[in-house]
Write a protein that holds these residues in place. Structure first.
Motif, PDB file in Angstrom:
ATOM      1  N   THR A 206       0.841  -1.196   0.000  1.00 22.15           N
ATOM      2  CA  THR A 206       0.000   0.000   0.000  1.00 22.15           C
ATOM      3  C   THR A 206       0.873   1.242   0.000  1.00 22.15           C
ATOM      4  OG1 THR A 206      -1.866  -1.053   1.114  1.00 22.15           O
ATOM      5  CG2 THR A 206      -1.694   1.335   1.317  1.00 22.15           C
ATOM      6  N   THR A 207       0.506   2.193  -0.843  1.00 21.72           N
ATOM      7  CA  THR A 207       1.222   3.463  -0.957  1.00 21.72           C
ATOM      8  C   THR A 207       0.266   4.614  -0.648  1.00 21.72           C
ATOM      9  OG1 THR A 207       2.670   2.566  -2.682  1.00 21.72           O
ATOM     10  CG2 THR A 207       2.523   4.967  -2.513  1.00 21.72           C
ATOM     11  N   LYS A 208       0.729   5.581   0.149  1.00 15.10           N
ATOM     12  CA  LYS A 208      -0.055   6.780   0.430  1.00 15.10           C
ATOM     13  C   LYS A 208       0.221   7.834  -0.636  1.00 15.10           C
ATOM     14  CE  LYS A 208       0.134   6.158   5.455  1.00 15.10           C
ATOM     15  NZ  LYS A 208       0.611   6.745   6.738  1.00 15.10           N
ATOM     16  N   VAL A 209      -0.840   8.483  -1.108  1.00 16.49           N
ATOM     17  CA  VAL A 209      -0.703   9.498  -2.148  1.00 16.49           C
ATOM     18  C   VAL A 209      -1.495  10.736  -1.740  1.00 16.49           C
ATOM     19  CG1 VAL A 209      -1.093  10.071  -4.568  1.00 16.49           C
ATOM     20  CG2 VAL A 209      -0.477   7.732  -3.936  1.00 16.49           C
ATOM     21  N   ALA A 210      -0.852  11.894  -1.730  1.00 18.28           N
ATOM     22  CA  ALA A 210      -1.556  13.151  -1.470  1.00 18.28           C
ATOM     23  C   ALA A 210      -2.332  13.549  -2.720  1.00 18.28           C
ATOM     24  CB  ALA A 210      -0.568  14.242  -1.086  1.00 18.28           C
ATOM     25  N   ALA A 211      -3.594  13.948  -2.527  1.00 16.60           N
ATOM     26  CA  ALA A 211      -4.426  14.341  -3.674  1.00 16.60           C
ATOM     27  C   ALA A 211      -5.271  15.553  -3.295  1.00 16.60           C
ATOM     28  CB  ALA A 211      -5.323  13.178  -4.096  1.00 16.60           C
ATOM     29  N   PRO A 212      -4.633  16.711  -3.129  1.00 15.00           N
ATOM     30  CA  PRO A 212      -5.402  17.906  -2.759  1.00 15.00           C
ATOM     31  C   PRO A 212      -6.392  18.284  -3.847  1.00 15.00           C
ATOM     32  CG  PRO A 212      -3.156  18.485  -3.395  1.00 15.00           C
ATOM     33  CD  PRO A 212      -3.195  16.995  -3.297  1.00 15.00           C
ATOM     34  N   PHE A 213      -7.559  18.730  -3.406  1.00 15.88           N
ATOM     35  CA  PHE A 213      -8.610  19.158  -4.329  1.00 15.88           C
ATOM     36  C   PHE A 213      -8.478  20.671  -4.478  1.00 15.88           C
ATOM     37  CE2 PHE A 213     -12.939  17.109  -5.411  1.00 15.88           C
ATOM     38  CZ  PHE A 213     -12.935  17.725  -6.655  1.00 15.88           C
ATOM     39  N   ARG A 214      -7.954  21.128  -5.611  1.00 19.62           N
ATOM     40  CA  ARG A 214      -7.720  22.564  -5.842  1.00 19.62           C
ATOM     41  C   ARG A 214      -8.814  23.121  -6.739  1.00 19.62           C
ATOM     42  NH1 ARG A 214      -2.414  20.267  -6.435  1.00 19.62           N
ATOM     43  NH2 ARG A 214      -1.075  20.864  -4.679  1.00 19.62           N
ATOM     44  N   LEU A 215      -9.517  24.130  -6.242  1.00 18.43           N
ATOM     45  CA  LEU A 215     -10.627  24.732  -6.965  1.00 18.43           C
ATOM     46  C   LEU A 215     -10.619  26.246  -6.750  1.00 18.43           C
ATOM     47  CD1 LEU A 215     -13.361  22.136  -5.921  1.00 18.43           C
ATOM     48  CD2 LEU A 215     -12.460  22.451  -8.235  1.00 18.43           C
ATOM     49  N   PRO A 216     -11.322  27.002  -7.599  1.00 19.01           N
ATOM     50  CA  PRO A 216     -11.341  28.460  -7.421  1.00 19.01           C
ATOM     51  C   PRO A 216     -11.924  28.910  -6.084  1.00 19.01           C
ATOM     52  CG  PRO A 216     -12.032  27.887  -9.637  1.00 19.01           C
ATOM     53  CD  PRO A 216     -11.947  26.598  -8.869  1.00 19.01           C
ATOM     54  N   GLU A 265      -8.162  24.930  -1.429  1.00 21.41           N
ATOM     55  CA  GLU A 265      -7.409  23.684  -1.542  1.00 21.41           C
ATOM     56  C   GLU A 265      -7.759  22.759  -0.386  1.00 21.41           C
ATOM     57  OE1 GLU A 265      -2.761  22.288  -1.404  1.00 21.41           O
ATOM     58  OE2 GLU A 265      -3.279  23.972  -2.715  1.00 21.41           O
ATOM     59  N   GLY A 266      -8.550  21.737  -0.673  1.00 21.12           N
ATOM     60  CA  GLY A 266      -8.954  20.774   0.338  1.00 21.12           C
ATOM     61  C   GLY A 266      -8.004  19.596   0.388  1.00 21.12           C
ATOM     62  N   PRO A 267      -7.410  19.317   1.555  1.00 17.67           N
ATOM     63  CA  PRO A 267      -6.469  18.193   1.665  1.00 17.67           C
ATOM     64  C   PRO A 267      -7.181  16.846   1.502  1.00 17.67           C
ATOM     65  CG  PRO A 267      -6.294  19.701   3.545  1.00 17.67           C
ATOM     66  CD  PRO A 267      -7.563  20.035   2.825  1.00 17.67           C
ATOM     67  N   ASN A 268      -6.540  15.925   0.829  1.00 18.80           N
ATOM     68  CA  ASN A 268      -6.998  14.539   0.729  1.00 18.80           C
ATOM     69  C   ASN A 268      -5.781  13.642   0.683  1.00 18.80           C
ATOM     70  OD1 ASN A 268     -10.106  14.411   0.117  1.00 18.80           O
ATOM     71  ND2 ASN A 268      -9.318  16.063  -1.170  1.00 18.80           N
ATOM     72  N   GLU A 269      -5.891  12.476   1.306  1.00 18.17           N
ATOM     73  CA  GLU A 269      -4.859  11.460   1.186  1.00 18.17           C
ATOM     74  C   GLU A 269      -5.514  10.156   0.765  1.00 18.17           C
ATOM     75  OE1 GLU A 269      -1.117  10.675   3.826  1.00 18.17           O
ATOM     76  OE2 GLU A 269      -2.730   9.351   4.562  1.00 18.17           O
ATOM     77  N   LEU A 270      -4.930   9.508  -0.236  1.00 19.00           N
ATOM     78  CA  LEU A 270      -5.468   8.270  -0.780  1.00 19.00           C
ATOM     79  C   LEU A 270      -4.514   7.116  -0.506  1.00 19.00           C
ATOM     80  CD1 LEU A 270      -6.486   9.720  -4.270  1.00 19.00           C
ATOM     81  CD2 LEU A 270      -7.916   9.534  -2.224  1.00 19.00           C
ATOM     82  N   LEU A 271      -5.074   5.918  -0.487  1.00 19.96           N
ATOM     83  CA  LEU A 271      -4.285   4.698  -0.366  1.00 19.96           C
ATOM     84  C   LEU A 271      -4.400   3.913  -1.660  1.00 19.96           C
ATOM     85  CD1 LEU A 271      -5.371   3.479   3.197  1.00 19.96           C
ATOM     86  CD2 LEU A 271      -3.397   4.906   2.599  1.00 19.96           C
ATOM     87  N   LEU A 272      -3.263   3.605  -2.263  1.00 20.29           N
ATOM     88  CA  LEU A 272      -3.219   2.739  -3.439  1.00 20.29           C
ATOM     89  C   LEU A 272      -2.671   1.397  -2.985  1.00 20.29           C
ATOM     90  CD1 LEU A 272      -1.748   5.107  -6.184  1.00 20.29           C
ATOM     91  CD2 LEU A 272      -4.142   4.677  -5.613  1.00 20.29           C
ATOM     92  N   THR A 273      -3.493   0.358  -3.114  1.00 21.93           N
ATOM     93  CA  THR A 273      -3.073  -0.981  -2.691  1.00 21.93           C
ATOM     94  C   THR A 273      -3.015  -1.890  -3.907  1.00 21.93           C
ATOM     95  OG1 THR A 273      -4.123  -0.675  -0.535  1.00 21.93           O
ATOM     96  CG2 THR A 273      -3.550  -2.926  -1.162  1.00 21.93           C
ATOM     97  N   VAL A 274      -1.915  -2.607  -4.038  1.00 29.70           N
ATOM     98  CA  VAL A 274      -1.716  -3.500  -5.180  1.00 29.70           C
ATOM     99  C   VAL A 274      -1.461  -4.915  -4.677  1.00 29.70           C
ATOM    100  CG1 VAL A 274       0.778  -3.088  -5.307  1.00 29.70           C
ATOM    101  CG2 VAL A 274      -0.466  -3.776  -7.366  1.00 29.70           C
ATOM    102  N   GLY A 275      -1.893  -5.882  -5.465  1.00 31.85           N
ATOM    103  CA  GLY A 275      -1.617  -7.281  -5.158  1.00 31.85           C
ATOM    104  C   GLY A 275      -1.689  -8.106  -6.434  1.00 31.85           C
ATOM    105  N   ARG A 276      -1.096  -9.306  -6.397  1.00 30.10           N
ATOM    106  CA  ARG A 276      -1.104 -10.199  -7.566  1.00 30.10           C
ATOM    107  C   ARG A 276      -1.858 -11.490  -7.254  1.00 30.10           C
ATOM    108  NH1 ARG A 276       5.311 -10.513  -8.977  1.00 30.10           N
ATOM    109  NH2 ARG A 276       5.754  -8.263  -9.028  1.00 30.10           N
ATOM    110  N   ARG A 277      -2.445 -12.059  -8.287  1.00 28.55           N
ATOM    111  CA  ARG A 277      -2.951 -13.414  -8.126  1.00 28.55           C
ATOM    112  C   ARG A 277      -1.749 -14.350  -8.189  1.00 28.55           C
ATOM    113  NH1 ARG A 277      -8.007 -16.730 -10.881  1.00 28.55           N
ATOM    114  NH2 ARG A 277      -7.444 -18.734  -9.931  1.00 28.55           N
ATOM    115  N   PRO A 278      -1.583 -15.204  -7.189  1.00 28.20           N
ATOM    116  CA  PRO A 278      -0.409 -16.088  -7.161  1.00 28.20           C
ATOM    117  C   PRO A 278      -0.304 -16.942  -8.416  1.00 28.20           C
ATOM    118  CG  PRO A 278      -1.527 -16.112  -5.044  1.00 28.20           C
ATOM    119  CD  PRO A 278      -2.424 -15.354  -5.989  1.00 28.20           C
ATOM    120  N   THR A 279       0.924 -17.259  -8.785  1.00 32.43           N
ATOM    121  CA  THR A 279       1.166 -18.062  -9.991  1.00 32.43           C
ATOM    122  C   THR A 279       1.071 -19.556  -9.691  1.00 32.43           C
ATOM    123  OG1 THR A 279       3.539 -17.929  -9.549  1.00 32.43           O
ATOM    124  CG2 THR A 279       2.595 -16.336 -11.088  1.00 32.43           C
ATOM    125  N   ILE A 280       1.043 -19.914  -8.422  1.00 36.34           N
ATOM    126  CA  ILE A 280       0.939 -21.337  -8.063  1.00 36.34           C
ATOM    127  C   ILE A 280      -0.283 -21.537  -7.196  1.00 36.34           C
ATOM    128  CG2 ILE A 280       2.031 -23.247  -6.820  1.00 36.34           C
ATOM    129  CD1 ILE A 280       4.730 -21.985  -7.436  1.00 36.34           C
TER     130      ILE A 280
END
Length: 280
Positions: A206-216, A265-280
């Motif tokens: 899992t990786t944390k990613v900042a994703a601020p919402f920037r609007l007028p 600018e509204g702060p947001n933090e997202l989680l990107l989680t990755v996984g693989r289907r096992p090969t065996i």
């Protein structure tokens, strides 16, 4: 009842949500690119897009896989998925198919996809574990899935303002932010890794990613919120006009704390989680 109400709300908001596609695309541009890279989406790949919504990320996938690739976009709201289908057609992507399916129970052939993604949808599932199990089932051995969800309440304060203010004006107790189906339900540290592992994925990270919402302005953010299918809108709809407007006024005032010299600018933090289907 929960899913029926949610589906009806998304159907009702489909047009407005699709109308905000450019705004959403700009907000999530970097995090979406990171998600697709983590899912290892390549030219010629078959990709499953779960809870695709109006499908702006579906178009990104279609471009990446090219004409020899294939994208299946699913969502439990037929109304919003109709926009995904139309948007793909307008963009000239003949390699995109749409199918109205529940993200927890969708049926596809086992081991029929090279990659799968779910962008800001999994946390809204009553049982996200079921959705992850279906993704494992859909993937070929060695295939990757990547999901995007909101992290903790502390890192996503705008959501906290919306929820706490609305519940206060509705005279309701403040809910547990990690309750199933809530916007922040999967943000608890370690939870996504645990769910991926239990579902059968290997090489989970899992990786944390900042994703601020920037609007007028803050009003632009509230215009976006009003087009979403958030449960807070369902609660606001039950209030009389005076209480509803008082709630919106307080939300506006509190969110003004995120005004800057260059807009809102509204702060947001997202989680990107990755996984693989096992090969065996």
């Amino acid at each position: 009842m929960f899913k029926l109400a949610a589906r009806q709300q998304w159907d009702a908001c489909a047009d407005g949500w699709n109308g905000k596609s450019d705004l959403i695309r700009n907000w999530l541009r970097e995090s979406t690119d990171a998600m697709l890279a983590m899912a290892d989406i390549k030219t010629g790949a078959r990709v499953l897009d779960v809870a695709a919504g109006a499908g702006d990320q579906t178009l990104d996938i279609a471009r990446r896989v090219g004409p020899n690739g294939y994208v299946l976009a699913t969502d439990f709201s037929p109304a919003i998925l109709a926009f995904a289908k139309d948007n793909a057609w307008r963009a000239g992507y003949a390699n995109v198919e749409t199918k109205a399916e529940d993200g927890e129970t969708f049926e596809v052939a086992e081991a029929s996809f090279d990659a799968a993604i779910c962008r800001l949808g999994l946390m809204l599932f009553p049982d996200p574990f079921k959705g992850l199990k279906r993704m494992v089932h859909a993937l070929k051995a060695g295939g990757s899935a990547c999901t995007m969800v909101f992290s903790t309440p502390e890192q996503n304060p705008c959501i906290g303002v919306l929820v706490s203010t609305v519940f206060k004006h509705a005279d309701l107790p403040l809910p547990d932010p990690y309750r199933p189906g809530g916007l922040l339900s999967l943000g608890k540290p370690g939870l996504m890794d645990e769910l991926f592992g239990r579902a059968g994925f290997s090489h989970v990270a899992t990786t944390k990613v900042a994703a601020p919402f920037r609007l007028p302005s803050v009003q632009d953010y509230l215009d976006f919120v009003r087009t979403s299918a958030s449960p807070i809108l369902q609660i606001l709809a039950k209030l009389d006009d005076a209480r509803r407007e008082t709630a919106w006024a307080e939300i506006t005032d509190k969110l003004g704390a995120f005004n800057t010299s260059n807009g809102w600018e509204g702060p947001n933090e997202l989680l990107l989680t990755v996984g693989r289907r096992p090969t065996i």
